[in-house]
Design a protein around this motif. Structure first.
Motif, PDB file in Angstrom:
ATOM      1  N   GLY A   1       0.855  -1.183   0.000  1.00 18.04           N
ATOM      2  CA  GLY A   1       0.000   0.000   0.000  1.00 18.04           C
ATOM      3  C   GLY A   1       0.893   1.236   0.000  1.00 18.04           C
ATOM      4  O   GLY A   1       2.081   1.172  -0.327  1.00 18.04           O
ATOM      5  N   LEU A   2       0.336   2.367   0.394  1.00 17.83           N
ATOM      6  CA  LEU A   2       1.172   3.561   0.496  1.00 17.83           C
ATOM      7  C   LEU A   2       2.179   3.409   1.628  1.00 17.83           C
ATOM      8  O   LEU A   2       3.293   3.907   1.553  1.00 17.83           O
ATOM      9  CB  LEU A   2       0.310   4.809   0.704  1.00 17.83           C
ATOM     10  N   VAL A   3       1.778   2.696   2.696  1.00 17.61           N
ATOM     11  CA  VAL A   3       2.624   2.480   3.871  1.00 17.61           C
ATOM     12  C   VAL A   3       2.944   0.994   3.964  1.00 17.61           C
ATOM     13  O   VAL A   3       2.142   0.153   3.577  1.00 17.61           O
ATOM     14  CB  VAL A   3       1.883   2.948   5.153  1.00 17.61           C
ATOM     15  N   ASN A   4       4.109   0.661   4.489  1.00 18.39           N
ATOM     16  CA  ASN A   4       4.500  -0.718   4.748  1.00 18.39           C
ATOM     17  C   ASN A   4       4.409  -0.938   6.259  1.00 18.39           C
ATOM     18  O   ASN A   4       5.287  -0.484   6.995  1.00 18.39           O
ATOM     19  CB  ASN A   4       5.918  -0.971   4.238  1.00 18.39           C
ATOM     20  N   PRO A   5       3.349  -1.592   6.765  1.00 22.17           N
ATOM     21  CA  PRO A   5       3.190  -1.767   8.208  1.00 22.17           C
ATOM     22  C   PRO A   5       4.438  -2.370   8.855  1.00 22.17           C
ATOM     23  O   PRO A   5       4.954  -3.375   8.398  1.00 22.17           O
ATOM     24  CB  PRO A   5       1.988  -2.706   8.327  1.00 22.17           C
ATOM     25  N   GLY A   6       4.911  -1.703   9.916  1.00 24.28           N
ATOM     26  CA  GLY A   6       6.091  -2.165  10.631  1.00 24.28           C
ATOM     27  C   GLY A   6       7.399  -1.757   9.978  1.00 24.28           C
ATOM     28  O   GLY A   6       8.463  -2.102  10.470  1.00 24.28           O
ATOM     29  N   GLY A   7       7.341  -1.025   8.868  1.00 25.90           N
ATOM     30  CA  GLY A   7       8.567  -0.673   8.164  1.00 25.90           C
ATOM     31  C   GLY A   7       8.527   0.720   7.558  1.00 25.90           C
ATOM     32  O   GLY A   7       7.816   1.598   8.037  1.00 25.90           O
ATOM     33  N   THR A   8       9.295   0.878   6.490  1.00 26.31           N
ATOM     34  CA  THR A   8       9.370   2.149   5.778  1.00 26.31           C
ATOM     35  C   THR A   8       9.254   1.907   4.276  1.00 26.31           C
ATOM     36  O   THR A   8       9.493   0.802   3.795  1.00 26.31           O
ATOM     37  CB  THR A   8      10.692   2.906   6.056  1.00 26.31           C
ATOM     38  N   VAL A   9       8.912   2.985   3.569  1.00 23.26           N
ATOM     39  CA  VAL A   9       8.854   2.966   2.112  1.00 23.26           C
ATOM     40  C   VAL A   9       9.578   4.203   1.610  1.00 23.26           C
ATOM     41  O   VAL A   9       9.312   5.314   2.082  1.00 23.26           O
ATOM     42  CB  VAL A   9       7.395   3.002   1.589  1.00 23.26           C
ATOM     43  N   CYS A  10      10.484   4.021   0.664  1.00 20.55           N
ATOM     44  CA  CYS A  10      11.089   5.142  -0.061  1.00 20.55           C
ATOM     45  C   CYS A  10      10.417   5.167  -1.427  1.00 20.55           C
ATOM     46  O   CYS A  10      10.484   4.181  -2.173  1.00 20.55           O
ATOM     47  CB  CYS A  10      12.597   4.956  -0.198  1.00 20.55           C
ATOM     48  N   ARG A  11       9.721   6.285  -1.730  1.00 18.13           N
ATOM     49  CA  ARG A  11       8.940   6.355  -2.974  1.00 18.13           C
ATOM     50  C   ARG A  11       9.164   7.702  -3.650  1.00 18.13           C
ATOM     51  O   ARG A  11       9.040   8.744  -3.024  1.00 18.13           O
ATOM     52  CB  ARG A  11       7.452   6.178  -2.664  1.00 18.13           C
ATOM     53  N   PHE A  12       9.490   7.658  -4.935  1.00 21.46           N
ATOM     54  CA  PHE A  12       9.491   8.850  -5.762  1.00 21.46           C
ATOM     55  C   PHE A  12       8.107   8.972  -6.371  1.00 21.46           C
ATOM     56  O   PHE A  12       7.524   7.972  -6.789  1.00 21.46           O
ATOM     57  CB  PHE A  12      10.504   8.734  -6.909  1.00 21.46           C
ATOM     58  N   VAL A  13       7.582  10.188  -6.418  1.00 17.99           N
ATOM     59  CA  VAL A  13       6.301  10.428  -7.073  1.00 17.99           C
ATOM     60  C   VAL A  13       6.492  11.578  -8.049  1.00 17.99           C
ATOM     61  O   VAL A  13       6.929  12.663  -7.661  1.00 17.99           O
ATOM     62  CB  VAL A  13       5.173  10.748  -6.069  1.00 17.99           C
ATOM     63  N   ASP A  14       6.172  11.312  -9.310  1.00 15.87           N
ATOM     64  CA  ASP A  14       6.216  12.342 -10.350  1.00 15.87           C
ATOM     65  C   ASP A  14       4.795  12.791 -10.625  1.00 15.87           C
ATOM     66  O   ASP A  14       3.891  11.954 -10.770  1.00 15.87           O
ATOM     67  CB  ASP A  14       6.836  11.785 -11.632  1.00 15.87           C
ATOM     68  N   PHE A  15       4.596  14.110 -10.693  1.00 21.09           N
ATOM     69  CA  PHE A  15       3.279  14.700 -10.917  1.00 21.09           C
ATOM     70  C   PHE A  15       3.273  15.393 -12.271  1.00 21.09           C
ATOM     71  O   PHE A  15       4.104  16.272 -12.529  1.00 21.09           O
ATOM     72  CB  PHE A  15       2.968  15.730  -9.829  1.00 21.09           C
ATOM     73  N   ALA A  16       2.321  15.035 -13.125  1.00 19.24           N
ATOM     74  CA  ALA A  16       2.194  15.645 -14.447  1.00 19.24           C
ATOM     75  C   ALA A  16       1.865  17.132 -14.306  1.00 19.24           C
ATOM     76  O   ALA A  16       1.312  17.559 -13.294  1.00 19.24           O
ATOM     77  CB  ALA A  16       1.104  14.949 -15.252  1.00 19.24           C
ATOM     78  N   PRO A  17       2.195  17.913 -15.339  1.00 18.50           N
ATOM     79  CA  PRO A  17       1.837  19.332 -15.301  1.00 18.50           C
ATOM     80  C   PRO A  17       0.323  19.521 -15.221  1.00 18.50           C
ATOM     81  O   PRO A  17      -0.445  18.682 -15.694  1.00 18.50           O
ATOM     82  CB  PRO A  17       2.365  19.870 -16.632  1.00 18.50           C
ATOM     83  N   ASP A  18      -0.070  20.632 -14.621  1.00 19.95           N
ATOM     84  CA  ASP A  18      -1.466  21.095 -14.616  1.00 19.95           C
ATOM     85  C   ASP A  18      -2.421  20.069 -14.010  1.00 19.95           C
ATOM     86  O   ASP A  18      -3.437  19.716 -14.607  1.00 19.95           O
ATOM     87  CB  ASP A  18      -1.889  21.464 -16.044  1.00 19.95           C
ATOM     88  N   THR A  19      -2.085  19.601 -12.800  1.00 20.58           N
ATOM     89  CA  THR A  19      -2.938  18.648 -12.095  1.00 20.58           C
ATOM     90  C   THR A  19      -4.304  19.278 -11.863  1.00 20.58           C
ATOM     91  O   THR A  19      -4.414  20.344 -11.281  1.00 20.58           O
ATOM     92  CB  THR A  19      -2.318  18.258 -10.734  1.00 20.58           C
ATOM     93  N   LYS A  20      -5.345  18.617 -12.334  1.00 20.29           N
ATOM     94  CA  LYS A  20      -6.703  19.166 -12.228  1.00 20.29           C
ATOM     95  C   LYS A  20      -7.366  18.826 -10.900  1.00 20.29           C
ATOM     96  O   LYS A  20      -7.940  19.684 -10.260  1.00 20.29           O
ATOM     97  CB  LYS A  20      -7.585  18.644 -13.377  1.00 20.29           C
ATOM     98  N   GLN A  21      -7.343  17.570 -10.508  1.00 15.88           N
ATOM     99  CA  GLN A  21      -8.037  17.143  -9.300  1.00 15.88           C
ATOM    100  C   GLN A  21      -7.079  16.394  -8.385  1.00 15.88           C
ATOM    101  O   GLN A  21      -6.938  15.170  -8.487  1.00 15.88           O
ATOM    102  CB  GLN A  21      -9.220  16.252  -9.652  1.00 15.88           C
TER     103      GLN A  21
END
Length: 187
Positions: free
Chosen positions: A76-96
């Motif tokens: 999921g977004l979180v790893n229960p009992g641990g950590t997550v290293c995540r890169f997130v790229d966001f497209a231009p002009d995010t509408k919602q």
């Protein structure tokens, strides 16, 4: 950043020790895989996770655990009992932008472009390259307001204990129309 506004691929280098000399070596050097979400408006890249704290690096237990979790498709977004290293790229002009909350303490660092942090209170802040948001189990959303350029953040999510606010337990809330990730915890 490339000429067309796209961000460069992320290369992942994992180090270890030479079993004979004990010196540091790279045991994996490869591009980190990209997972496109929301019609390619958001791109996830998870170069590493740990499933216990502190991690056990003996016999590459942490690496084996990471590879198992990633191949399971259950992160999921979180790893229960641990950590997550995540890169997130966001497209231009995010509408919602997606309002959501994780049961975690997150460090979100802008490394390319600018990104708007929107809180459920209505507060908005524009973070620039090098700025950090420390999310402490709060409802929030991210928006890239640039008309032309992608933005990139790196997040380190640390699982946390259940959070109580005003006598009520608040937990993960993936929002409406989430980015199609499984819940971090099975209810």
């Amino acid at each position: 950043m490339s000429l067309n506004g796209e961000l460069r691929p992320i290369q992942r280098y994992i180090t270890s020790h030479d079993p004979i000399t004990g010196k540091a070596i790279v045991i994996q050097a490869k591009p980190s895989s990209v997972d496109k979400r929301k019609d390619d408006a958001i791109r996830f890249n998870v170069p590493y996770t740990i499933s216990s704290f502190p991690p056990d690096m003996n016999d590459d237990q942490d690496l084996k655990s990471h590879e198992h979790l990633m191949s399971s498709g259950k992160l999921g977004l979180v790893n229960p009992g641990g950590t997550v290293c995540r890169f997130v790229d966001f497209a231009p002009d995010t509408k919602q932008p997606l309002m959501h909350r994780t049961q975690s303490l997150d460090y979100g660092i802008v490394i390319e472009g600018c990104i708007d942090m929107i809180l459920d209170s209505g507060e908005e802040y524009t973070l620039q390259r090098g700025d950090i948001a420390i999310q402490r189990g709060t409802m929030h959303a991210w928006r890239n307001s640039s008309k032309t350029d992608w933005a990139r953040m790196v997040f380190v999510l640390h699982d946390s204990k259940e959070l109580c606010v005003g006598g009520q337990v608040i937990g993960e809330d993936l929002g409406h129309g989430a980015v199609d990730v499984p819940p971090s915890r099975l209810s």
